[in-house]
Design a protein around this motif. Sequence first.
Motif, PDB file in Angstrom:
ATOM      1  N   UNK A  61      -0.366  15.756   4.920  1.00 43.37           N
ATOM      2  CA  UNK A  61      -0.627  14.316   5.078  1.00 43.37           C
ATOM      3  C   UNK A  61       0.647  13.621   5.538  1.00 43.37           C
ATOM      4  N   UNK A  62       0.496  12.701   6.492  1.00 43.56           N
ATOM      5  CA  UNK A  62       1.613  11.867   6.949  1.00 43.56           C
ATOM      6  C   UNK A  62       1.130  10.423   6.986  1.00 43.56           C
ATOM      7  N   UNK A  63       1.761   9.562   6.161  1.00 47.85           N
ATOM      8  CA  UNK A  63       1.281   8.196   5.958  1.00 47.85           C
ATOM      9  C   UNK A  63       2.408   7.219   6.286  1.00 47.85           C
ATOM     10  N   UNK A  64       2.124   6.245   7.164  1.00 46.84           N
ATOM     11  CA  UNK A  64       3.091   5.216   7.535  1.00 46.84           C
ATOM     12  C   UNK A  64       2.443   3.837   7.407  1.00 46.84           C
ATOM     13  N   UNK A  65       3.200   2.887   6.894  1.00 46.30           N
ATOM     14  CA  UNK A  65       2.696   1.517   6.749  1.00 46.30           C
ATOM     15  C   UNK A  65       3.808   0.533   7.072  1.00 46.30           C
ATOM     16  N   UNK A  67       0.838  -1.194   0.000  1.00 40.86           N
ATOM     17  CA  UNK A  67       0.000   0.000   0.000  1.00 40.86           C
ATOM     18  C   UNK A  67       0.874   1.246   0.000  1.00 40.86           C
ATOM     19  N   UNK A  68       0.449   2.271  -0.748  1.00 39.70           N
ATOM     20  CA  UNK A  68       1.191   3.528  -0.822  1.00 39.70           C
ATOM     21  C   UNK A  68       0.262   4.698  -0.485  1.00 39.70           C
ATOM     22  N   UNK A  69       0.861   5.871  -0.253  1.00 39.08           N
ATOM     23  CA  UNK A  69       0.088   7.106  -0.119  1.00 39.08           C
ATOM     24  C   UNK A  69      -0.310   7.549  -1.526  1.00 39.08           C
ATOM     25  N   UNK A  84       1.265  -6.273  11.109  1.00 40.24           N
ATOM     26  CA  UNK A  84       1.097  -5.112  10.234  1.00 40.24           C
ATOM     27  C   UNK A  84       0.401  -3.967  10.979  1.00 40.24           C
ATOM     28  N   UNK A  85       0.695  -2.757  10.497  1.00 36.96           N
ATOM     29  CA  UNK A  85       0.093  -1.560  11.081  1.00 36.96           C
ATOM     30  C   UNK A  85       0.050  -0.478  10.020  1.00 36.96           C
ATOM     31  N   UNK A  86      -0.888   0.459  10.177  1.00 37.88           N
ATOM     32  CA  UNK A  86      -1.036   1.548   9.214  1.00 37.88           C
ATOM     33  C   UNK A  86      -1.478   2.809   9.949  1.00 37.88           C
ATOM     34  N   UNK A  87      -0.858   3.923   9.597  1.00 36.84           N
ATOM     35  CA  UNK A  87      -1.224   5.225  10.157  1.00 36.84           C
ATOM     36  C   UNK A  87      -1.387   6.209   9.008  1.00 36.84           C
ATOM     37  N   UNK A  88      -2.573   6.746   8.860  1.00 35.23           N
ATOM     38  CA  UNK A  88      -2.872   7.687   7.778  1.00 35.23           C
ATOM     39  C   UNK A  88      -3.429   8.958   8.415  1.00 35.23           C
TER      40      UNK A  88
END
Length: 803
Positions: A727-731, A287-289, A755-759
């Motif tokens: 926007x700050x996106x981390x995966x 997954x990408x921003x 797994x973890x995701x922060x959007x």
Amino acid sequence: MTKIRCLFVVLTLLACLVSTAQRKSLQAISVTENITVDGILDEEIWKTAPIGSDFVMFAPDNGKLVDETKKTNVQVVYNDDAVYIAATMYDNEPQKILKEVTQRDLFGTSEHFGVFINGYNDGQQDFRFFVSAANVQMDCVFTDQQGEDYTWDAIWESNVKITDFGWVAELKIPYAWLRFSEYPVQTWGINFYREFRRDRQQYTWNFIDAKIANESMQSGYLEGIQYIEPPTRLFFIPYSSFYYEDTARGAEQKFKIGMDIKYGISDAFTLDAILVPDFGQTRFDNVILNLGPFEQQFNENRPFFTEGTELFNKGNLLYTRRIGGTPSTYPVTGDNETVTEYPSAINLINAVKVSGRTKKGLGIGVLNAITERTSAVVLDTVSGIRRKVEVEPMANYNVLVVDQRFNQNSSVSLVNTNVTRGGSYRDANVSAAVFDLNTKKNTYNASGNFKYSYINELGNNPDYDGFSAALSLGETSGKFRYRVAGSYVSKDYDNNDLGINFLTNYHTLEAYGSYRILNPTKRFNTFTFYTEWYSEFQNTTGRMQQGTLNMYVNSTSRKNHYFGYGVNIRPFKTYDFYESLTEGRFVELPENYRGWVYFSSNYNYKFALDIQPALTLTSEKDRLNFEFFISPRYRVSNRVMLIYSYDYLYNKNNRGRIAFDGDDIIFARRDRDTHTHTIESKFAINNRMTVNLLARYYWSYAKNLAYEELQPNGKLAPSDYNQYLNVNFNSWNVDLSYSWWFAPGSQLSFLYRNNALSDKRNLGYIDKNLGDNFTDLFRGDLNNVFSVSIRYFLDYNNVKGWF
């Protein structure tokens, strides 16, 4: 002495011409004694079976006869169940034979032997079986149109032995995994392949001329197989899986049981079915921003939708991630309502595919899948009442392909895709005619397609239809090759219900040319120069959407290091009709100039390195892109491999639509930084048992510097819009897996996934500290999944003996 030398040269050239111009023939003989596939050729039959030899180099020095110190002898025998191949391969330095242990279908750094079998001898499709010097198996289906498809897996036996003169490979390939006619006397197309990995040299028994694009037509003949009958091709693969998932919402356990079925309807056609699908151990998505106007396209990782899909890819109408993907609608909410649960995927109930090809070249493929009714949950924040809202009904996905091959190198196809949804939801149908025509000598090619789409909205929206067409003409052989092509796509062409298509309402013109060396020079083993002009115009206005001149070089040095470099030039202003998400509106794009260099060192070395920097400049001096990729790899031993990859992308003063303010379309001028770290490691306990680690950390942020308003002429003007929309996106994803092929076609696997995701959006401030972002990611909704799965392969021909 001079005359003798001249005579020797003439005789050598004549030998080369004879060896490369004729299709060789090898006689297979019947065997009644039991053959043990152990890599030791001690059965009596191997002492008398005819021998095929005199291999010819395919690459890099195409047409060169094999050196006597590297000769290969092959033999073929058969019985009522299978065909057996023995290869005796000489090497004057057997202690240097490379033999890295890898997973199935990964070649790695190893010597290889292969056999290419075409039971119909029609030059159209090969079943290819490879074995490495570490006895790792690789197999694929090959067509000249689609290349090698390694998602196809057969069940066959192999064994190898390293000897004092080289190495020996012994293979047993059951008839159940081949396709051939029912004639009492068989003539198959066959070729044998050997790779000297440490010299990066590839040889084939029957010469494959690199000037000719079609490889399958350049096989030899296997004769002598008589009075064999195709066995019943019925296979059952029952499975059971257990999942334990621990998230911030709590822990959950699941147990699944199901079965895959493969049945040979005839000698040509096979039925594949999955009952109670289980794709829980497929690889995670990268997954990408995504700040652009189009959805992110993902790779297909589910085995059912990747295995044997050559027919279904005709016309490029199928994007299988639509099946079981996200719902096609979103709940309509009222005052004080919010969506609290929205499904990320739709469950697949079952799927079936039938595919195959007759001896006259007629290929037929049918794929059908059914997905279940799916709902979201809407919460009334005032009353606290929750309600379910259907976002996807039960749906049927269907693909039909009819493909006729002729002249051993050409084909014409008819393709239809259809999505039928229950209730008042849209249905979609797309049909296509596709052709790929080659001259008898594979010198020239004409290819193209016509596609028609029809969408039935079944609601207040009107139905609509559209079409696209494409034509390509070119020369496909020799040192110089070229192609000219054009296409037209109407405004309402839409294949996105079962395919994927980003652009409509345009037409294109393009021209392509290339030059390549066919034999090594003093500096290069291979060298190819490509140049292409691509132009794309919007139909309604005639404005240019793309106008690019591409020039690049691919080459390998005499030491087998790879070098690539090139430039992409867009010398005109172009116009983007999609970023604004508003019909009839466009944004003007500046001229740009991109250059890149790629280096990949020889993977035969324990340490190897891939590196690629790239820089894009535009006519707007404050706007540029910089890309940098580096990936060192270290082969600790034949069993242990470590690979690290770092991909960095910096966009300075990138422009993109960010909001609507009434009737105004607001763009942001922003800086974007993207960092992707990937770690891969492999520990091969043996050729059937491996432990693998794959970890990926992705961090991307966009800091808005100023806001601009899109003008009717496509230019951007300063705006007083002042919302905080950074926007700050981390995966983060990690898969640690253990796989054991404990019996032919049977696998036990364990998987731990984290797994973890922060959007985070609408930010006024972005923390640019890597450590803080990485740590913060694990304070959120961290998912932990442990699963174990066992699959067992059952062949009807063996099972029936149990009773």
